[in-house]
Every structure is written in structure tokens, then in C-alpha cells.
Design an enzyme around this catalytic site. Structure first.
Site, PDB file in Angstrom:
ATOM      1  N   GLY A  20       0.822  -1.210   0.000  1.00  0.00           N
ATOM      2  CA  GLY A  20       0.000   0.000   0.000  1.00  0.00           C
ATOM      3  C   GLY A  20       0.855   1.259   0.000  1.00  0.00           C
ATOM      4  O   GLY A  20       0.462   2.285   0.560  1.00  0.00           O
ATOM      5  N   ASP A  71      -2.886  -7.334  -6.130  1.00  0.00           N
ATOM      6  CA  ASP A  71      -3.858  -7.332  -5.045  1.00  0.00           C
ATOM      7  C   ASP A  71      -3.340  -8.263  -3.963  1.00  0.00           C
ATOM      8  O   ASP A  71      -3.267  -9.483  -4.162  1.00  0.00           O
ATOM      9  CB  ASP A  71      -5.202  -7.838  -5.604  1.00  0.00           C
ATOM     10  CG  ASP A  71      -6.288  -7.893  -4.542  1.00  0.00           C
ATOM     11  OD1 ASP A  71      -5.982  -7.716  -3.338  1.00  0.00           O
ATOM     12  OD2 ASP A  71      -7.456  -8.118  -4.916  1.00  0.00           O
ATOM     13  N   ASN A  98       1.239  -2.531   5.433  1.00  0.00           N
ATOM     14  CA  ASN A  98       0.490  -1.284   5.617  1.00  0.00           C
ATOM     15  C   ASN A  98      -0.844  -1.264   4.864  1.00  0.00           C
ATOM     16  O   ASN A  98      -1.799  -0.652   5.336  1.00  0.00           O
ATOM     17  CB  ASN A  98       1.362  -0.108   5.159  1.00  0.00           C
ATOM     18  CG  ASN A  98       0.538   1.136   4.877  1.00  0.00           C
ATOM     19  OD1 ASN A  98       0.133   1.857   5.783  1.00  0.00           O
ATOM     20  ND2 ASN A  98       0.253   1.387   3.591  1.00  0.00           N
ATOM     21  N   TYR A 164     -13.668  -3.714  10.149  1.00  0.00           N
ATOM     22  CA  TYR A 164     -12.312  -3.148  10.161  1.00  0.00           C
ATOM     23  C   TYR A 164     -11.666  -3.336  11.536  1.00  0.00           C
ATOM     24  O   TYR A 164     -10.521  -3.777  11.646  1.00  0.00           O
ATOM     25  CB  TYR A 164     -12.417  -1.664   9.809  1.00  0.00           C
ATOM     26  CG  TYR A 164     -11.123  -0.901   9.907  1.00  0.00           C
ATOM     27  CD1 TYR A 164     -10.126  -1.048   8.952  1.00  0.00           C
ATOM     28  CD2 TYR A 164     -10.902   0.001  10.960  1.00  0.00           C
ATOM     29  CE1 TYR A 164      -8.942  -0.337   9.034  1.00  0.00           C
ATOM     30  CE2 TYR A 164      -9.720   0.716  11.055  1.00  0.00           C
ATOM     31  CZ  TYR A 164      -8.744   0.549  10.092  1.00  0.00           C
ATOM     32  OH  TYR A 164      -7.571   1.252  10.178  1.00  0.00           O
ATOM     33  N   ALA A 166     -12.331  -5.487  13.846  1.00  0.00           N
ATOM     34  CA  ALA A 166     -12.010  -6.899  14.094  1.00  0.00           C
ATOM     35  C   ALA A 166     -10.745  -7.289  13.326  1.00  0.00           C
ATOM     36  O   ALA A 166      -9.876  -7.989  13.846  1.00  0.00           O
ATOM     37  CB  ALA A 166     -13.185  -7.780  13.676  1.00  0.00           C
TER      38      ALA A 166
HETATM   39  N1  LIG Z   1      -5.806   7.094   7.694  1.00  0.00           N
HETATM   40  C1  LIG Z   1      -6.122   6.787   8.933  1.00  0.00           C
HETATM   41  O1  LIG Z   1      -6.753   7.588   9.654  1.00  0.00           O
HETATM   42  C2  LIG Z   1      -5.738   5.448   9.507  1.00  0.00           C
HETATM   43  C3  LIG Z   1      -5.896   5.266  10.882  1.00  0.00           C
HETATM   44  C4  LIG Z   1      -5.517   4.041  11.438  1.00  0.00           C
HETATM   45  C5  LIG Z   1      -4.985   3.045  10.642  1.00  0.00           C
HETATM   46  N2  LIG Z   1      -4.842   3.261   9.310  1.00  0.00           N
HETATM   47  C6  LIG Z   1      -4.285   2.168   8.520  1.00  0.00           C
HETATM   48  O2  LIG Z   1      -3.172   2.631   7.797  1.00  0.00           O
HETATM   49  C7  LIG Z   1      -3.036   1.890   6.586  1.00  0.00           C
HETATM   50  C8  LIG Z   1      -2.932   2.847   5.416  1.00  0.00           C
HETATM   51  O3  LIG Z   1      -4.120   3.627   5.400  1.00  0.00           O
HETATM   52  P1  LIG Z   1      -4.258   4.973   4.547  1.00  0.00           P
HETATM   53  O4  LIG Z   1      -5.107   5.874   5.354  1.00  0.00           O
HETATM   54  O5  LIG Z   1      -2.945   5.412   4.045  1.00  0.00           O
HETATM   55  O6  LIG Z   1      -5.154   4.412   3.343  1.00  0.00           O
HETATM   56  P2  LIG Z   1      -5.204   4.854   1.792  1.00  0.00           P
HETATM   57  O7  LIG Z   1      -6.460   4.278   1.268  1.00  0.00           O
HETATM   58  O8  LIG Z   1      -4.963   6.308   1.662  1.00  0.00           O
HETATM   59  O9  LIG Z   1      -3.964   4.044   1.193  1.00  0.00           O
HETATM   60  C9  LIG Z   1      -3.983   2.642   1.206  1.00  0.00           C
HETATM   61  C10 LIG Z   1      -3.080   2.079   0.134  1.00  0.00           C
HETATM   62  O10 LIG Z   1      -3.250   0.654   0.132  1.00  0.00           O
HETATM   63  C11 LIG Z   1      -3.497   0.223  -1.210  1.00  0.00           C
HETATM   64  N3  LIG Z   1      -4.311  -0.991  -1.219  1.00  0.00           N
HETATM   65  C12 LIG Z   1      -5.603  -1.114  -0.841  1.00  0.00           C
HETATM   66  N4  LIG Z   1      -6.035  -2.368  -1.061  1.00  0.00           N
HETATM   67  C13 LIG Z   1      -4.993  -3.062  -1.574  1.00  0.00           C
HETATM   68  C14 LIG Z   1      -4.820  -4.399  -2.015  1.00  0.00           C
HETATM   69  N5  LIG Z   1      -5.829  -5.279  -1.993  1.00  0.00           N
HETATM   70  N6  LIG Z   1      -3.594  -4.788  -2.468  1.00  0.00           N
HETATM   71  C15 LIG Z   1      -2.572  -3.898  -2.526  1.00  0.00           C
HETATM   72  N7  LIG Z   1      -2.688  -2.611  -2.132  1.00  0.00           N
HETATM   73  C16 LIG Z   1      -3.877  -2.186  -1.668  1.00  0.00           C
HETATM   74  C17 LIG Z   1      -4.223   1.409  -1.843  1.00  0.00           C
HETATM   75  O11 LIG Z   1      -4.194   1.355  -3.256  1.00  0.00           O
HETATM   76  C18 LIG Z   1      -3.463   2.580  -1.261  1.00  0.00           C
HETATM   77  O12 LIG Z   1      -2.296   2.884  -2.001  1.00  0.00           O
HETATM   78  C19 LIG Z   1      -4.259   0.967   6.511  1.00  0.00           C
HETATM   79  O13 LIG Z   1      -3.907  -0.314   6.952  1.00  0.00           O
HETATM   80  C20 LIG Z   1      -5.227   1.617   7.464  1.00  0.00           C
HETATM   81  O14 LIG Z   1      -6.125   0.714   8.017  1.00  0.00           O
HETATM   82  C21 LIG Z   1      -5.211   4.435   8.723  1.00  0.00           C
END
Ligand SMILES: NC(=O)c1ccc[n+]([C@@H]2O[C@H](COP(=O)([O-])OP(=O)(O)OC[C@H]3O[C@@H](n4cnc5c(N)ncnc54)[C@H](O)[C@@H]3O)[C@@H](O)[C@H]2O)c1
Length: 269
Positions: A20, A71, A98, A164, A166
């Protein structure tokens, strides 16, 4: 004291896989680890074009970065990740699980499809990619670092995110289980629990079918929420990236099986 501050955080010659990593938190992590000297393999579901901003940031500082579009929920393609990292950089020292998805869905509306997709990306992929990477690290006998991005929601549910929450609770326990078994091989496994972070994903948490009124209500709600946070601001990808650098570096050598909360004080409210 036999290490300089600089050498503690120097990742020169190390290779990190960041899932990601095209945007959001993963992009911040990829850029920061590259700045510390690591070679980066970004694995993401989007077209390479959407990762170019991140990749160019890394190239600008003289870093090495490669992209693999897939994916991660398709566990059959996990070997391709390991093969690509070895083919391009020759080794793997750091894995950052991530990639994750998060969308509001009240418990009254849960569907199996939504459950399976969320679990497969957020939890199953982290488990099987970690398995592949630790097996590689054990064979190489050089130890390594696994850093899982969990969520503050794994500790304190914020509402409408049961699936999410869980999945991320699972990520936290996966972290502990892996840490217990692979410590003897010099591999540390930790997770980072971010609070609210400004990312493309966070801005779409209500899904694609939202009205302007709903978006405005969400924005107003967020402004209120931010005022209640002890640090009074949303997190930025770089806040999580810096914590990741710490867990990937020698500075965290004696830390494993723990959760590093990076939430601006959210757990205190
Ligand atoms: N943004 C927040 O507030 C927040 C808070 C707590 C935890 N998180 C966690 O941080 C991590 C990143 O979140 P973010 O906010 O940057 O999200 P985002 O959606 O901005 O980025 C996520 C990235 O993961 C990629 N991705 C999604 N599904 C995929 C798949 N099946 N295979 C490969 N790549 C895939 C997307 O294309 C994207 O580049 C996640 O695990 C999220 O749960 C985010």
C-alpha cells in the site's frame, strides 16, 4: 554507547517491502525508509502511474525504488512479491504490512462479501506475506523487522467500523504471535496503531455514494473531533513514517511484540 545516532537510523543496504505504498501512510513510510537508505519495493493494487509521485520523491533523494502492482488479498501472488524483491535488490530485511481498507458500515448492514474483502486485505494478506518473509529471513539467517500497521480502532472502536476493527484487532494479535515465535531468529515484529491520519483513504471513509450535505457534516464533525485531541491536529503520514523508521532501525533492537500508538492522544479522550 557504541553506536552513533546516525548509524542507529541508517538503513543503507537494507531492503524494505511496503504494501500500500502508492499513497497515504504507505507513501510516507516508503519515502522515509528510503531517506534512511533502504531500497524500497512498493506493492500496491493501483496502476504504477498512481505511485509515481511517491517514487519520484524517492528518486529525487537518490533512493532506489521498484513497483509491483498486485492485489495482496490474492495470496497466490505472494511469492511474486518475494521473487521481485530478491530479483531487484537481492535481499529482504524489512516488511511493512500497511495496505488496508476501511469503510463505514453499521453492524446492522454487515455483509459476508464486505467482511471477507476486509479480512483478506487487512489480516490474511499480512499473515501470509509475513509467513513468506520470515521463512526467507530464517533461511538467510540475518534477522529482520516486520512492522504491521494496525489502528487505534483495534483498541477503541470509533463506530461503524466493526469489520475493520475486528481485522485490526487480528493484526495486533498476529503481531504478538509472530513476535513470540520468530524472536529467536533475530526477527522483531511490532505494530503501529495510528489515530486519525489525513490520507486519500480517510477522506473516502464514508464510501463513494455520499451527498455534499453528508460530506459537510463529516467535515464539521472532524473539526470538532480535532479540537478534543490533546495534540489538537490530525496525524500526517509522516507521523506514522517516523514511528516506522524507529521500529525498522537499530534504535528499537530490544522491542518486539508491542503496539506503538501514534494517535495525538486520542486514547486519552
Ligand atoms: N488514515 C487513517 O486515519 C488510519 C488510521 C488508522 C490506521 N490506518 C491504517 O493505515 C493503513 C494505510 O491507510 P491509509 O489511510 O494510508 O489508506 P489509503 O487508502 O490512503 O492508502 C492505502 C493504500 O493501500 C493500497 N491498497 C488497498 N487495497 C490493496 C490491495 N488489496 N492490495 C494492494 N494494495 C492495496 C491502496 O491502493 C493505497 O495505495 C491501513 O492499513 C489503514 O487501516 C489508517
Amino acid at each position: 554507547m557504541n553506536a552513533t545516532i546516525q548509524s542507529l537510523f541508517d538503513l543503507t543496504g537494507k531492503t524494505a517491502i511496503v504494501t500500500g505504498g502508492a499513497m497515504g501512510i504507505g507513501s510516507g513510510i516508503a519515502i522515509r525508509l528510503a531517506e534512511a537508505g533502504a531500497n524500497i519495493l512498493i506493492v500496491d493494487i493501483v496502476e504504477k502511474g498512481e505511485a509515481l509521485e511517491t517514487m519520484n520523491e524517492i528518486f529525487k533523494t537518490g533512493g532506489r525504488v521498484e513497483y509491483l502492482q498486485l492485489d495482496i488479498a490474492e495470496t497466490a501472488s505472494i511469492d511474486a512479491i518475494i521473487e521481485k524483491a530478491i530479483m531487484v535488490f537481492g535481499d529482504i530485511h524489512i516488511l511493512v504490512n500497511n495496505a488496508g481498507i476501511f469503510k463505514y458500515l453499521p453492524v446492522t448492514h454487515l455483509t459476508e462479501e464486505f467482511w471477507d474483502r476486509t479480512m483478506n486485505i487487512n489480516l490474511k494478506a499480512a499473515a501470509f506475506l509475513s509467513k513468506a518473509v520470515v521463512n526467507f529471513m530464517i533461511a538467510k539467517q540475518h534477522g529482520g523487522r516486520i512492522i504491521n500497521v494496525s489502528s487505534i480502532d483495534s483498541l477503541k472502536p470509533s463506530g461503524n467500523l466493526a469489520t475493520y476493527d475486528a481485522s485490526k484487532g487480528g493484526v495486533r494479535m498476529l503481531t504478538r504471535s509472530f513476535a513470540k515465535e520468530v524472536g529467536k531468529y533475530g526477527i522483531t515484529v511490532n505494530d503501529i496503531a495510528p489515530g486519525g491520519v489525513n490520507t486519500p483513504g480517510a477522506s473516502k471513509i464514508m464510501g463513494d455514494q455520499v451527498s455534499i450535505e453528508q460530506l459537510e457534516a463529516m467535515k464539521a464533525g472532524m473539526e470538532q473531533f480535532v479540537k478534543t485531541l490533546p495534540l489538537q491536529r490530525m496525524g500526517e503520514p509522516d507521523d506514522i513514517a517516523n514511528a516506522t523508521l524507529f521500529l525498522a532501525s537499530k534504535a528499537s533492537a530490544y522491542i518486539t511484540g508491542t503496539t506503538l500508538v501514534v494517535d495525538g492522544g486520542l486514547l486519552l479522550i
